[in-house]
Design a protein around this motif. Structure first.
Motif, PDB file in Angstrom:
ATOM      1  N   ARG A  12       0.826  -1.205   0.000  1.00 43.41           N
ATOM      2  CA  ARG A  12       0.000   0.000   0.000  1.00 43.41           C
ATOM      3  C   ARG A  12       0.864   1.260   0.000  1.00 43.41           C
ATOM      4  O   ARG A  12       2.063   1.198   0.209  1.00 43.41           O
ATOM      5  CB  ARG A  12      -0.936   0.008   1.197  1.00 43.41           C
ATOM      6  CG  ARG A  12      -0.243   0.082   2.520  1.00 43.41           C
ATOM      7  CD  ARG A  12      -1.223  -0.050   3.685  1.00 43.41           C
ATOM      8  NE  ARG A  12      -0.602   0.395   4.907  1.00 43.41           N
ATOM      9  CZ  ARG A  12      -0.472   1.659   5.288  1.00 43.41           C
ATOM     10  NH1 ARG A  12      -0.943   2.629   4.540  1.00 43.41           N
ATOM     11  NH2 ARG A  12       0.118   1.971   6.419  1.00 43.41           N
ATOM     12  N   ASP A  13       0.214   2.385  -0.223  1.00 45.13           N
ATOM     13  CA  ASP A  13       0.889   3.674  -0.184  1.00 45.13           C
ATOM     14  C   ASP A  13       0.985   4.170   1.256  1.00 45.13           C
ATOM     15  O   ASP A  13       0.067   3.969   2.052  1.00 45.13           O
ATOM     16  CB  ASP A  13       0.120   4.714  -0.997  1.00 45.13           C
ATOM     17  CG  ASP A  13       0.323   4.560  -2.489  1.00 45.13           C
ATOM     18  OD1 ASP A  13       1.225   3.801  -2.892  1.00 45.13           O
ATOM     19  OD2 ASP A  13      -0.418   5.193  -3.254  1.00 45.13           O
ATOM     20  N   VAL A  14       2.099   4.822   1.550  1.00 48.64           N
ATOM     21  CA  VAL A  14       2.303   5.477   2.831  1.00 48.64           C
ATOM     22  C   VAL A  14       2.822   6.887   2.570  1.00 48.64           C
ATOM     23  O   VAL A  14       3.333   7.183   1.485  1.00 48.64           O
ATOM     24  CB  VAL A  14       3.303   4.721   3.740  1.00 48.64           C
ATOM     25  CG1 VAL A  14       2.765   3.359   4.132  1.00 48.64           C
ATOM     26  CG2 VAL A  14       4.670   4.606   3.094  1.00 48.64           C
ATOM     27  N   LEU A  15       2.705   7.721   3.574  1.00 45.54           N
ATOM     28  CA  LEU A  15       3.238   9.069   3.482  1.00 45.54           C
ATOM     29  C   LEU A  15       4.673   9.061   4.004  1.00 45.54           C
ATOM     30  O   LEU A  15       4.966   8.445   5.029  1.00 45.54           O
ATOM     31  CB  LEU A  15       2.377  10.018   4.321  1.00 45.54           C
ATOM     32  CG  LEU A  15       2.649  11.506   4.188  1.00 45.54           C
ATOM     33  CD1 LEU A  15       2.425  11.971   2.742  1.00 45.54           C
ATOM     34  CD2 LEU A  15       1.745  12.276   5.134  1.00 45.54           C
ATOM     35  N   VAL A  16       5.564   9.720   3.275  1.00 41.45           N
ATOM     36  CA  VAL A  16       6.956   9.878   3.682  1.00 41.45           C
ATOM     37  C   VAL A  16       7.210  11.378   3.728  1.00 41.45           C
ATOM     38  O   VAL A  16       6.826  12.107   2.816  1.00 41.45           O
ATOM     39  CB  VAL A  16       7.905   9.165   2.689  1.00 41.45           C
ATOM     40  CG1 VAL A  16       9.345   9.301   3.112  1.00 41.45           C
ATOM     41  CG2 VAL A  16       7.525   7.703   2.547  1.00 41.45           C
ATOM     42  N   VAL A  17       7.817  11.849   4.823  1.00 46.95           N
ATOM     43  CA  VAL A  17       7.975  13.283   5.019  1.00 46.95           C
ATOM     44  C   VAL A  17       9.436  13.644   5.290  1.00 46.95           C
ATOM     45  O   VAL A  17      10.187  12.861   5.863  1.00 46.95           O
ATOM     46  CB  VAL A  17       7.086  13.804   6.169  1.00 46.95           C
ATOM     47  CG1 VAL A  17       5.622  13.602   5.850  1.00 46.95           C
ATOM     48  CG2 VAL A  17       7.443  13.158   7.484  1.00 46.95           C
ATOM     49  N   LYS A  23       5.635  13.138   0.446  1.00 44.66           N
ATOM     50  CA  LYS A  23       5.493  12.327  -0.762  1.00 44.66           C
ATOM     51  C   LYS A  23       4.760  11.046  -0.409  1.00 44.66           C
ATOM     52  O   LYS A  23       4.847  10.556   0.710  1.00 44.66           O
ATOM     53  CB  LYS A  23       6.862  11.960  -1.348  1.00 44.66           C
ATOM     54  CG  LYS A  23       7.617  13.106  -1.949  1.00 44.66           C
ATOM     55  CD  LYS A  23       8.865  12.620  -2.642  1.00 44.66           C
ATOM     56  CE  LYS A  23       9.573  13.761  -3.336  1.00 44.66           C
ATOM     57  NZ  LYS A  23      10.713  13.304  -4.131  1.00 44.66           N
ATOM     58  N   ARG A  24       4.079  10.505  -1.385  1.00 47.66           N
ATOM     59  CA  ARG A  24       3.489   9.177  -1.246  1.00 47.66           C
ATOM     60  C   ARG A  24       4.517   8.178  -1.743  1.00 47.66           C
ATOM     61  O   ARG A  24       5.230   8.423  -2.710  1.00 47.66           O
ATOM     62  CB  ARG A  24       2.194   9.037  -2.059  1.00 47.66           C
ATOM     63  CG  ARG A  24       1.078   9.997  -1.708  1.00 47.66           C
ATOM     64  CD  ARG A  24       0.601   9.936  -0.288  1.00 47.66           C
ATOM     65  NE  ARG A  24       0.013   8.658   0.083  1.00 47.66           N
ATOM     66  CZ  ARG A  24      -0.452   8.383   1.288  1.00 47.66           C
ATOM     67  NH1 ARG A  24      -0.415   9.283   2.239  1.00 47.66           N
ATOM     68  NH2 ARG A  24      -0.963   7.210   1.578  1.00 47.66           N
ATOM     69  N   ALA A  25       4.596   7.047  -1.062  1.00 49.23           N
ATOM     70  CA  ALA A  25       5.533   5.992  -1.454  1.00 49.23           C
ATOM     71  C   ALA A  25       4.827   4.652  -1.303  1.00 49.23           C
ATOM     72  O   ALA A  25       3.965   4.485  -0.438  1.00 49.23           O
ATOM     73  CB  ALA A  25       6.776   6.035  -0.576  1.00 49.23           C
ATOM     74  N   LEU A  26       5.197   3.719  -2.125  1.00 49.58           N
ATOM     75  CA  LEU A  26       4.657   2.365  -2.035  1.00 49.58           C
ATOM     76  C   LEU A  26       5.497   1.573  -1.045  1.00 49.58           C
ATOM     77  O   LEU A  26       6.727   1.552  -1.138  1.00 49.58           O
ATOM     78  CB  LEU A  26       4.691   1.681  -3.407  1.00 49.58           C
ATOM     79  CG  LEU A  26       4.280   0.208  -3.439  1.00 49.58           C
ATOM     80  CD1 LEU A  26       2.815   0.036  -3.039  1.00 49.58           C
ATOM     81  CD2 LEU A  26       4.532  -0.375  -4.813  1.00 49.58           C
ATOM     82  N   VAL A  27       4.842   0.941  -0.083  1.00 46.12           N
ATOM     83  CA  VAL A  27       5.545   0.071   0.851  1.00 46.12           C
ATOM     84  C   VAL A  27       5.025  -1.348   0.652  1.00 46.12           C
ATOM     85  O   VAL A  27       3.823  -1.562   0.483  1.00 46.12           O
ATOM     86  CB  VAL A  27       5.387   0.523   2.323  1.00 46.12           C
ATOM     87  CG1 VAL A  27       3.975   0.385   2.831  1.00 46.12           C
ATOM     88  CG2 VAL A  27       6.346  -0.230   3.222  1.00 46.12           C
TER      89      VAL A  27
END
Length: 148
Positions: A12-17, A23-27
Motif C-alpha cells: 500500500r501507499d504510505v506518506l513519507v515526510v 510524498k506518497r511511497a509504495l511500501v
C-alpha cells in the motif's frame, strides 16, 4: 522460494515526510520464508525512482533498518512503527513477527488494547527518529506503572 514464499503481507501507499516536504511511497512487506526456525521479513519502499529495502527476523526490525537508510536523508515514514511511543514486545516479535506493536503510555502498563499494526498510518506529529523512539522506550521501561 518454495512452499508459498515469498508471501506478500503488505502492499500500500504510505506518506513519507522530510521537513515540510511530503510524498506518497509504495511500501511492501514480505515474509520471505524461514532459515530453519527463524523467519525472514523484508520491507521495500519505492520513493520516486529510488528503492529502499531491508530484511530482518521480524517486521519491526526490518522497518528500523529501512529507517536507518532514510533518516540520514531527512525522510521519515508515517507509520505506527515510526512513532516515538511505540515498540514491540519480545513475545510480539517472536510469535507475531513484529507485525503488531504497543503504544507505550507513561505510567501505565501496556495491554492488548494498546496494540497497533506496525505499518499502519501514523499522524505526522507522532513521528520520531530511531534514537528518540529508543530513548522513550527506555524511559517507559524504567518508569513505575499501574494497570489500567
Amino acid at each position: 522460494m518454495s512452499n508459498g514464499y515469498p508471501r506478500l503481507l503488505e502492499d500500500r501507499d504510505v506518506l513519507v515526510v522530510r521537513g515540510d516536504e511530503q510524498k506518497r511511497a509504495l511500501v511492501r512487506g514480505w515474509l520471505d520464508g524461514y532459515d530453519g526456525p527463524l523467519p525472514r521479513y523484508r520491507i521495500e519502499l519505492f520513493l520516486g525512482k529510488d528503492l529502499y529495502t531491508a530484511t530482518a527476523m521480524d517486521m519491526f526490525e526490518a522497518l528500523v533498518r529501512l529507517r536507518r537508510q532514510l533518516e540520514p536523508k531527512g525522510w521519515m515514514v508515517a507509520v505506527q512503527g515510526s512513532r516515538r511511543d511505540t515498540y514491540p514486545s519480545g513475545m510480539g516479535r517472536d510469535v507475531g513477527g513484529g507485525r503488531r506493536i504497543y503504544v507505550m503510555r507513561m505510567g501505565r502498563a501496556a495491554t492488548s488494547s494498546d496494540l497497533v499494526d506496525t505499518l499502519a498510518d501514523a499522524a505526522l506529529d507522532q513521528l520520531a527518529t530511531i534514537a528518540e523512539q529508543e530513548a522513550y522506550r527506555d524511559t517507559w521501561h524504567a518508569a513505575p506503572k499501574h494497570r489500567p
